[in-house]
Design a protein around this motif. Structure first.
Motif, PDB file in Angstrom:
ATOM      1  N   LEU A   1       0.823  -1.202   0.000  1.00  0.00           N
ATOM      2  CA  LEU A   1       0.000   0.000   0.000  1.00  0.00           C
ATOM      3  C   LEU A   1       0.863   1.259   0.000  1.00  0.00           C
ATOM      4  N   GLY A   2       1.952   1.236   0.747  1.00  0.00           N
ATOM      5  CA  GLY A   2       2.860   2.385   0.748  1.00  0.00           C
ATOM      6  C   GLY A   2       3.489   2.616  -0.618  1.00  0.00           C
ATOM      7  N   LYS A   3       3.862   1.532  -1.302  1.00  0.00           N
ATOM      8  CA  LYS A   3       4.421   1.680  -2.645  1.00  0.00           C
ATOM      9  C   LYS A   3       3.386   2.249  -3.605  1.00  0.00           C
ATOM     10  N   ALA A   4       2.131   1.776  -3.500  1.00  0.00           N
ATOM     11  CA  ALA A   4       1.074   2.288  -4.378  1.00  0.00           C
ATOM     12  C   ALA A   4       0.833   3.767  -4.146  1.00  0.00           C
ATOM     13  N   LEU A   5       1.049   4.246  -2.921  1.00  0.00           N
ATOM     14  CA  LEU A   5       0.862   5.664  -2.609  1.00  0.00           C
ATOM     15  C   LEU A   5       2.085   6.499  -2.963  1.00  0.00           C
ATOM     16  N   GLY A   6       3.112   5.857  -3.514  1.00  0.00           N
ATOM     17  CA  GLY A   6       4.309   6.587  -3.903  1.00  0.00           C
ATOM     18  C   GLY A   6       5.247   6.889  -2.764  1.00  0.00           C
ATOM     19  N   LEU A   7       5.162   6.131  -1.675  1.00  0.00           N
ATOM     20  CA  LEU A   7       6.000   6.358  -0.498  1.00  0.00           C
ATOM     21  C   LEU A   7       7.074   5.284  -0.404  1.00  0.00           C
ATOM     22  N   SER A   8       8.000   5.489   0.510  1.00  0.00           N
ATOM     23  CA  SER A   8       9.011   4.488   0.825  1.00  0.00           C
ATOM     24  C   SER A   8       8.577   3.790   2.107  1.00  0.00           C
ATOM     25  N   PRO A   9       7.925   2.632   2.013  1.00  0.00           N
ATOM     26  CA  PRO A   9       7.316   2.030   3.210  1.00  0.00           C
ATOM     27  C   PRO A   9       8.319   1.624   4.278  1.00  0.00           C
ATOM     28  N   ASP A  10       9.580   1.364   3.898  1.00  0.00           N
ATOM     29  CA  ASP A  10      10.560   0.949   4.900  1.00  0.00           C
ATOM     30  C   ASP A  10      10.854   2.053   5.919  1.00  0.00           C
ATOM     31  N   LYS A  11      10.477   3.293   5.609  1.00  0.00           N
ATOM     32  CA  LYS A  11      10.673   4.383   6.572  1.00  0.00           C
ATOM     33  C   LYS A  11       9.603   4.395   7.655  1.00  0.00           C
TER      34      LYS A  11
END
Length: 818
Positions: free
Chosen positions: A664-674
């Protein structure tokens, strides 16, 4: 005439030069090199190929002209128009361009949004299941990095949408380029020999060379033989410094051949450059299993004369002679690719023809790469062959059996294709531009008539009396302009040519034609990000709009699947090339590394690590072609499975929650590992079965992943394999790997058991403390304190007569005691 094979210098009569290797191995036979590919009548083959080529162009000459006009409408190019008057309306409408770019962008996003898992290799047999991950990662790197897949796939999508089909050649290319390097050294000391100094420079620069020797009498030129059958030439010079001191120095120029590319390439071919007989359904070899195949396929390209000479010098074109190359005349060279198409497009675009320089350095020839069925050995049976032919001089450059140049597990031509909308059993499908052309013509005609009608209304024609004061000459009217006449009311008359009903009808027809185009292409307001017009505001809810989107994705879904089937053929062809030409110890960078501590580089030690037959599956669909749709899908899915029922029932575990949040974070254009942290170090590992682990160990690969059956079930299956006779097939290294893997599973099982015991102890402690179970439920059967009051369950009142109740009964007992 049958060509005589070229004589091999190594096979000449007489003793061979002494070789220490051959002296140590006297039984080694004399070397035999293959210089000629096949023995054929080259003139007959060249005439045959050119006849096929010319007949194919003639058969679809009208179709090519129609496509040129269709492409001009797509680019909004218009021809000169002199009707109904010079300067009348001649608008280029953007409807075809807008819809074509919309579809192309959607398809390209579907490919790139799925990377690195555009295609996942699925082994056809259990023995190769352990190789699937390596094959998938290797092909992703080769397609998108080495072969510049993002650009090439974009070109294929353009042909797929605008031409109705695409065709691509996949081949292995090992290309070398001469590279010169410049190095500077100081002059040698006065007491040192100059040329001995140069010899020392060469030896220091190439300490691992097999042989170093001068190539001239003085010692200015040196040759270096390397261990990879490569030669380096070092040339020395002296020159003065550019500084004021003007001191001399030694300049060394090193020239060597460097491998600039060693891997597969994807070559898209334009529709006009793929020539087949009329009526074929595909480009593959015809036969009982493929009755619609093409007897021959010709791919046209335009190499320069310099390229032809270089490939002949390296021996790649081994059937052409030096006399034939020298006989190529300037009139054979052409300054442009395709005379008919190029000249027509240049005229429509407003460009002039490019003129070839007088030295013919940039002139091109027409090269035909021909996949054909031809009898090479004279047994009366045709074989699958490949020819390289120059059209103008009718010269066969090279000839090979198909599988010798393009090896495959199942013999097939190295061509990939896909059809936008199939039209019966024809390879050429219906393109988006062809679907739109009729509606486009109607809209343009109505639009031009409407504009011309408005022009006549604003600047009408007028009539005047010949004997009046108005002179018989052309008058140009402008706003506010006055024309002096004797009697305006009688000498000049402007007729009323207003056509209000006609204009309204034409505007309605333009709207209707636009609706027809939207229905044919399934691209309307909703697909373009606008709310559809109408008064049904009650239906404009998120659920209703999602349902309408799903109903409108029936045709785009099939179009997407046809595209991916064609791209899947590219993956299959490249895999076959890897099984034959992949160099050993191929190292590449993995795209989309999941864990920070994971090694981003992977090495394929040999072709046996990827060998096998695989199917390539894709997971893209019409919903993940846009980020907005993907975000909405993930949001809706997260609300479903992250509900209290899903969590309490064990439907989703912490590892699954972590993976969902990352996606979901990738789909929102974010870096989910942060933002999210893995619940355990192995949460991002893929699931692996015991059978997969056994297969990987048989391939000397340490199993990588989480046990899908659970750790206990995983160990039990491995124990069954240990007792089976198949365990004896493991070598010593694989047995050690098996033991190490069992040890790791044992540690995992102990950790899981300890976590289970700690969870059970925590639950018991919570019950003893009376904290209640889940949801605040009271604790039953609380332990009784020795000598104390009887236990009281939750929700009950303590008897007030008891000493510890704090009620009246306790006070009475105390007074009695006193």
């Amino acid at each position: 005439m049958i060509d005589e094979p070229m004589q091999d210098p190594m096979a000449a009569e007489g003793p061979l030069p002494e070789n220490p290797i051959e002296a140590a191995m006297p039984d080694v036979p004399r070397p035999r090199r293959r210089l000629r590919s096949v023995t054929i009548d080259r003139r007959k083959v060249a005439e045959r190929v050119v006849k096929f080529y010319q007949d194919g162009l003639e058969a679809r000459a009208e179709d090519r002209q129609r496509r040129i006009q269709r492409y001009a409408k797509f680019r909004m190019w218009t021809e000169e128009k002199n009707w109904p008057w010079v300067g009348s309306s001649n608008m280029g409408l953007p409807d075809m361009l807008e819809k074509s770019l919309r579809v192309q962008d959607t398809l390209h996003n579907a490919v790139m949004a799925s990377r690195p898992g555009v295609f996942n290799a699925k082994a056809a047999s259990d023995a190769n299941k352990g190789k699937e991950d390596v094959v998938t990662k290797l092909l992703d790197y080769q397609v998108f990095v080495e072969a510049n897949g993002e650009k090439q796939i974009g070109t294929l999508i353009d042909s797929y949408v605008n031409d109705g089909c695409f065709a691509a050649l996949t081949t292995w290319v090992k290309e070398r380029r001469d590279v010169c390097e410049r190095m500077e050294y100081p002059l040698p000391p006065e007491n040192e020999d100059f040329f001995q100094y140069l010899s020392g420079i060469v030896q220091n620069e190439f300490p691992q060379a097999l042989d170093i020797y001068p190539d001239d009498e003085e010692g200015w030129e040196w040759c270096v033989d390397l261990d990879n059958d490569e030669k380096v030439r070092v040339s020395f010079y002296t020159e003065e410094d550019d500084t004021d001191a003007g001191e001399s120095r030694v300049l060394a120029v090193t020239k060597k051949a460097v491998v600039t590319h060693d891997g597969p390439v994807i070559i898209p071919f334009d529709y006009d450059d793929v020539i087949t007989p009329p009526g074929v359904s595909n480009l593959q070899i015809p036969g009982p299993a493929n009755p619609g195949g093409s007897p021959h396929v010709i791919l046209r390209s335009y190499p320069t004369l310099d390229e032809i000479r270089h490939l002949a010098a390296t021996g790649y074109y081994d059937l052409v002679t030096k006399e034939e190359l020298d006989a190529l005349k300037p009139e054979m060279l052409k300054p442009s690719n395709d005379h008919i198409k190029k000249e027509a497009l240049d005229k429509l675009q407003g460009q002039s023809q490019w003129k070839m320089p007088s030295d013919n350095a940039h002139g091109t020839l027409t090269r035909l790469l021909v996949f054909d069925r031809y009898d090479l050995d004279g047994d009366g049976l045709a074989e699958d062959v490949v020819f390289w032919v120059l059209e103008e001089p009718r010269i066969v450059l090279r000839a090979r059996h198909l599988t010798e140049v393009f090896p495959a597990k199942v013999p097939r031509r190295p061509l990939a294709e896909a059809t936008f909308i199939p039209a019966g059993d024809r390879r050429e499908g219906v393109s988006l531009l062809e679907m739109q052309e009729g509606v486009h013509d109607v809209q343009k005609m109505l639009f031009d008539i409407t504009v011309d009608s408005g022009t006549l209304g604003a600047m009408p024609i007028f009539f005047y009396r010949m004997s009046g004061a108005v002179k018989p000459e052309n008058l140009q009217l402008f706003p506010g302009m006055g024309v002096p006449v004797g009697d305006p009311g009688r000498d000049v008359m402007f007729p009323n040519i207003a056509n209000t009903n006609g204009l309204s009808m034409m505007l309605n027809l333009i709207t209707m034609a636009g609706n027809w185009g939207d229905r044919a292409t399934v691209i309307g307001d909703f697909q373009l990000g606008r709310v559809p017009s109408g008064s049904s505001s009650a239906l404009r809810t998120s659920g209703a709009m999602s349902m309408l989107q799903a109903q409108g994705d029936a045709r785009p879904e099939r179009i997407l699947r046809r595209l991916f089937n064609g791209i899947g053929q590219i993956y299959a062809n490249i895999h076959d090339l890897n099984c034959a030409f992949l160099p050993r110890n191929k190292q590449f960078r993995i795209s989309g590394v999941k864990r920070p501590d994971e090694d981003p580089y992977l090495t394929v030690e040999g072709r046996e690590k990827i060998d096998g037959i695989y199917e390539f599956e894709f997971e893209a669909n019409a919903f993940n072609t846009s980020k907005a749709m993907l975000q909405q899908s993930l949001m809706q899915y997260a609300q479903m499975i992250l509900s209290p029922i899903g969590i309490q029932s064990g439907l989703v575990k912490p590892d699954g929650m972590y993976t969902l949040m990352r996606d979901l974070g990738k789909a929102l254009g974010l870096s989910p590992d942060k933002y999210v942290t893995a619940p355990n170090p192995e949460a991002s590992l893929p699931l692996i079965t015991a059978e997969d682990a056994i297969t990987q160990m048989l391939e000397s690969i340490m199993p990588y992943g989480r046990p899908q059956e659970g750790t206990q079930g995983h160990i039990e299956k491995l124990a069954q394999f240990y007792q089976d006779d198949a365990f004896g097939q493991l070598n010593e290294k694989q047995v050690q790997m098996f033991g190490e893997y069992i040890r790791q599973l044992g540690e995992r099982l102990q950790q899981e058991q300890m976590q289970a015991m700690m969870a059970q102890a925590a639950a018991q402690f919570q019950q003893q403390m009376g904290g209640g179970g889940p949801g605040g439920a009271p604790t039953q059967n609380a332990p009784q304190v020795p000598g104390g009051p009887p236990p009281v369950n939750g929700g009950e009142l303590m008897d007030e007569t008891l000493p510890t109740a704090g009620g009246g009964g306790g006070q009475d007992m105390q007074m009695a005691a006193e």
